[in-house]
Design a protein around this motif. Structure first.
Motif, PDB file in Angstrom:
ATOM      1  N   UNK A 211     -40.400 -11.032  -7.270  1.00  0.00           N
ATOM      2  CA  UNK A 211     -39.867 -11.939  -7.784  1.00  0.00           C
ATOM      3  C   UNK A 211     -40.013 -13.438  -7.866  1.00  0.00           C
ATOM      4  N   UNK A 212     -40.395 -14.371  -7.511  1.00  0.00           N
ATOM      5  CA  UNK A 212     -40.090 -15.964  -6.618  1.00  0.00           C
ATOM      6  C   UNK A 212     -38.912 -16.574  -8.427  1.00  0.00           C
ATOM      7  N   UNK A 213     -39.749 -16.105  -9.682  1.00  0.00           N
ATOM      8  CA  UNK A 213     -38.164 -16.548 -10.394  1.00  0.00           C
ATOM      9  C   UNK A 213     -36.992 -16.352  -9.951  1.00  0.00           C
ATOM     10  N   UNK A 214     -36.384 -15.282  -9.657  1.00  0.00           N
ATOM     11  CA  UNK A 214     -35.448 -14.536  -9.347  1.00  0.00           C
ATOM     12  C   UNK A 214     -34.635 -15.648  -8.934  1.00  0.00           C
ATOM     13  N   UNK A 215     -35.193 -15.806  -7.598  1.00  0.00           N
ATOM     14  CA  UNK A 215     -34.329 -16.876  -6.523  1.00  0.00           C
ATOM     15  C   UNK A 215     -34.303 -18.103  -7.340  1.00  0.00           C
ATOM     16  N   UNK A 216     -34.780 -18.521  -7.601  1.00  0.00           N
ATOM     17  CA  UNK A 216     -35.048 -19.905  -8.578  1.00  0.00           C
ATOM     18  C   UNK A 216     -34.169 -20.424  -9.566  1.00  0.00           C
ATOM     19  N   UNK A 217     -33.840 -18.689 -10.166  1.00  0.00           N
ATOM     20  CA  UNK A 217     -32.601 -18.810 -11.350  1.00  0.00           C
ATOM     21  C   UNK A 217     -31.276 -18.679 -11.005  1.00  0.00           C
ATOM     22  N   UNK A 218     -31.563 -18.333  -9.966  1.00  0.00           N
ATOM     23  CA  UNK A 218     -29.989 -17.751  -9.270  1.00  0.00           C
ATOM     24  C   UNK A 218     -29.415 -19.824  -8.736  1.00  0.00           C
ATOM     25  N   UNK A 219     -30.143 -20.362  -8.007  1.00  0.00           N
ATOM     26  CA  UNK A 219     -30.029 -21.956  -7.391  1.00  0.00           C
ATOM     27  C   UNK A 219     -30.031 -22.974  -8.630  1.00  0.00           C
ATOM     28  N   UNK A 220     -30.568 -22.453  -9.730  1.00  0.00           N
ATOM     29  CA  UNK A 220     -29.958 -22.885 -11.191  1.00  0.00           C
ATOM     30  C   UNK A 220     -29.004 -22.523 -11.456  1.00  0.00           C
ATOM     31  N   UNK A 221     -28.876 -21.795 -12.173  1.00  0.00           N
ATOM     32  CA  UNK A 221     -26.998 -21.319 -11.524  1.00  0.00           C
ATOM     33  C   UNK A 221     -25.808 -22.271 -11.390  1.00  0.00           C
ATOM     34  N   UNK A 222     -26.198 -22.182  -9.735  1.00  0.00           N
ATOM     35  CA  UNK A 222     -25.179 -22.839  -8.858  1.00  0.00           C
ATOM     36  C   UNK A 222     -25.693 -24.536  -8.886  1.00  0.00           C
ATOM     37  N   UNK A 223     -26.356 -25.167  -9.497  1.00  0.00           N
ATOM     38  CA  UNK A 223     -26.709 -25.670 -10.316  1.00  0.00           C
ATOM     39  C   UNK A 223     -25.752 -26.804 -10.645  1.00  0.00           C
ATOM     40  N   UNK A 224     -25.968 -26.473 -11.828  1.00  0.00           N
ATOM     41  CA  UNK A 224     -25.185 -26.350 -12.930  1.00  0.00           C
ATOM     42  C   UNK A 224     -23.317 -25.993 -13.457  1.00  0.00           C
ATOM     43  N   UNK A 225     -23.257 -25.629 -11.977  1.00  0.00           N
ATOM     44  CA  UNK A 225     -22.198 -25.389 -11.666  1.00  0.00           C
ATOM     45  C   UNK A 225     -21.655 -23.949 -12.739  1.00  0.00           C
TER      46      UNK A 225
END
Length: 212
Positions: free
Chosen positions: A173-187
């Motif tokens: 599930x490629x979207x799961x890695x993207x979701x983690x990174x996005x949460x880190x981006x938004x602090x």
């Protein structure tokens, strides 16, 4: 086998984990200590110390005084290993410096976007996932914790090699890695930690259907 300025038993342990990670050892295989010592170019004493350590970590089983063997596979063990890795990686992420996490978030997102495939060969998935998870945990300074993660992952990864093989296509599930990174981006590190845990548990469920 190169000799480093570390206890030999630790080097042997890491070499055996590396070989297990590559799929060199089959589940349930008995270990011929004399043959393995000769192959590694070491004596039996540090080899046995390394084997005892791996048995304590659950990678090996002690065969009632008759030596060691690589632990057989089971659905229960795989589930337990995945749950342990999910907890350990979540702890490592939670212990990381938030500023460091924000700084690596763009690279994590790019890595995830550059590998968007929902199905890929096992060896390809492992290579990309290792790179991504290594970067994710690069801010954790607890070396003992990172050591534990490496050890448990080796025990877990043999399932993928034994059940799927290096060239078999597996779901991810490629979207799961993207979701983690996005949460880190938004602090939002707490949400990233929960998303990381979900990633491991979801991956476990995808693999469980392939285990007899």
């Amino acid at each position: 086998m190169p000799i480093e300025r570390r206890p030999l038993r630790e080097q042997i342990r890491e070499e055996l984990l590396s070989r297990l990670d590559r799929g060199d050892f089959a589940a349930g295989t008995d270990i011929n200590e004399a043959s393995l010592a000769a192959d590694l170019g070491v004596s039996r004493t540090p080899l046995r110390e390394a084997l005892i350590t791996l048995a304590g970590e659950g990678v090996l089983e002690s065969n009632q005084g008759r030596g060691f063997r690589f632990a057989p596979v089971s659905r229960r063990e795989f589930r337990e290993l995945c749950e342990i890795v999910a907890a350990l990686e979540s702890l490592a992420l939670d212990c990381s410096d938030p500023a460091h996490l924000r700084s690596i978030a763009p690279d994590l997102l790019k890595l995830a976007q550059d590998f968007p495939d929902d199905v890929a060969e096992q060896q390809v998935i492992e290579r990309h996932d290792d790179e991504w998870h290594d970067l994710l945990l690069s801010g954790c300074r607890n070396e003992r914790l990172l050591d534990l993660i490496t050890s448990v992952k080796a025990g877990m990864r043999r399932y993928a090699h034994l059940i799927a093989g290096d060239d078999a296509p597996l779901e991810r599930e490629a979207a799961e890695h993207r979701r983690i990174a996005e949460f880190l981006l938004t602090g939002e590190p707490a949400k990233a930690v929960q998303a990381l845990r979900d990633n491991w548990i979801n991956g476990m469920e995808r693999m469980m259907s392939r285990i007899p």
